[in-house]
Design a protein around this motif. Structure first.
Motif, PDB file in Angstrom:
ATOM      1  N   SER A  25       0.827  -1.218   0.000  1.00  0.00           N
ATOM      2  CA  SER A  25       0.000   0.000   0.000  1.00  0.00           C
ATOM      3  C   SER A  25       0.856   1.262   0.000  1.00  0.00           C
ATOM      4  CB  SER A  25      -0.996  -0.001   1.163  1.00  0.00           C
ATOM      5  OG  SER A  25      -0.327  -0.023   2.394  1.00  0.00           O
ATOM      6  N   VAL A  26       1.936   1.272   0.758  1.00  0.00           N
ATOM      7  CA  VAL A  26       2.793   2.457   0.740  1.00  0.00           C
ATOM      8  C   VAL A  26       3.495   2.585  -0.610  1.00  0.00           C
ATOM      9  CG1 VAL A  26       4.861   1.415   1.770  1.00  0.00           C
ATOM     10  CG2 VAL A  26       4.441   3.847   2.055  1.00  0.00           C
ATOM     11  N   THR A  27       3.813   1.468  -1.242  1.00  0.00           N
ATOM     12  CA  THR A  27       4.422   1.510  -2.570  1.00  0.00           C
ATOM     13  C   THR A  27       3.450   2.113  -3.578  1.00  0.00           C
ATOM     14  OG1 THR A  27       5.818  -0.388  -2.058  1.00  0.00           O
ATOM     15  CG2 THR A  27       5.472   0.104  -4.393  1.00  0.00           C
ATOM     16  N   ALA A  28       2.191   1.720  -3.503  1.00  0.00           N
ATOM     17  CA  ALA A  28       1.174   2.295  -4.393  1.00  0.00           C
ATOM     18  C   ALA A  28       1.031   3.798  -4.149  1.00  0.00           C
ATOM     19  CB  ALA A  28      -0.166   1.594  -4.183  1.00  0.00           C
ATOM     20  N   TRP A  29       1.038   4.196  -2.887  1.00  0.00           N
ATOM     21  CA  TRP A  29       0.942   5.616  -2.549  1.00  0.00           C
ATOM     22  C   TRP A  29       2.140   6.382  -3.100  1.00  0.00           C
ATOM     23  CZ3 TRP A  29       3.804   9.295  -0.117  1.00  0.00           C
ATOM     24  CH2 TRP A  29       3.155  10.485   0.204  1.00  0.00           C
ATOM     25  N   LEU A  30       3.332   5.826  -2.924  1.00  0.00           N
ATOM     26  CA  LEU A  30       4.534   6.478  -3.433  1.00  0.00           C
ATOM     27  C   LEU A  30       4.444   6.693  -4.942  1.00  0.00           C
ATOM     28  CD1 LEU A  30       7.185   4.447  -1.406  1.00  0.00           C
ATOM     29  CD2 LEU A  30       6.709   6.900  -1.124  1.00  0.00           C
ATOM     30  N   LYS A  31       4.009   5.663  -5.654  1.00  0.00           N
ATOM     31  CA  LYS A  31       3.889   5.776  -7.110  1.00  0.00           C
ATOM     32  C   LYS A  31       2.839   6.815  -7.496  1.00  0.00           C
ATOM     33  CE  LYS A  31       5.496   1.163  -8.267  1.00  0.00           C
ATOM     34  NZ  LYS A  31       5.178  -0.144  -8.860  1.00  0.00           N
TER      35      LYS A  31
END
Length: 107
Positions: A25-31
Motif C-alpha cells: 500500500s505504501v508503494t502504491a501511494w509512493l507511485k
C-alpha cells in the motif's frame, strides 16, 4: 518487521509474503504521489519462513526500485550476541540472513 504486530519482538513471521504485503500500500501511494522512500529498519529471525519472507520483501523492493531508494537491515555488531535478527558472524561464519541480503545488494 514481519511478526504479528510488526514490532520485531517475535521469531515468528506471519507468512512468506508478509513483507511485500505490508509494503504494497505504501508503494502504491509512493507511485501515485511521485514520491520515493527508504526502508530504514527491518529484520528477519533465523528460520525458514522468515528467510523466505525476507527474500520476498527485498524482491518486492527490487521490483519497485523507482520508488524505493534503498534499505537498512537491523542489526549487526558484537554487542547483539544471539539477538534474533543479528547479522554478526558467529565463529567467522555469516548468519543465514546475510546470504539473502547479499542477493539484493546493488539491485
Amino acid at each position: 518487521y514481519m511478526d504479528s504486530d510488526s514490532s520485531g519482538t517475535s521469531e515468528t513471521c506471519i507468512s512468506k509474503t508478509i513483507g511485500s504485503e505490508r509494503l504494497s500500500s505504501v508503494t502504491a501511494w509512493l507511485k501515485q504521489n511521485h514520491r520515493q522512500a527508504f526502508l530504514g529498519e527491518f529484520g528477519a529471525a533465523r528460520n525458514d519462513l522468515c528467510y523466505a519472507a525476507l527474500d520476498d520483501m527485498l524482491s518486492f523492493i527490487d521490483h519497485n526500485s523507482s520508488v524505493w531508494l534503498g534499505w537498512t537491515y537491523w542489526a549487526a555488531g558484537p554487542k547483539w550476541g544471539e539477538y534474533l535478527f543479528t547479522l554478526e558472524p558467529k565463529d567467522g561464519v555469516d548468519r543465514p540472513q546475510m546470504a539473502i541480503l547479499a542477493k539484493h545488494l546493488g539491485q
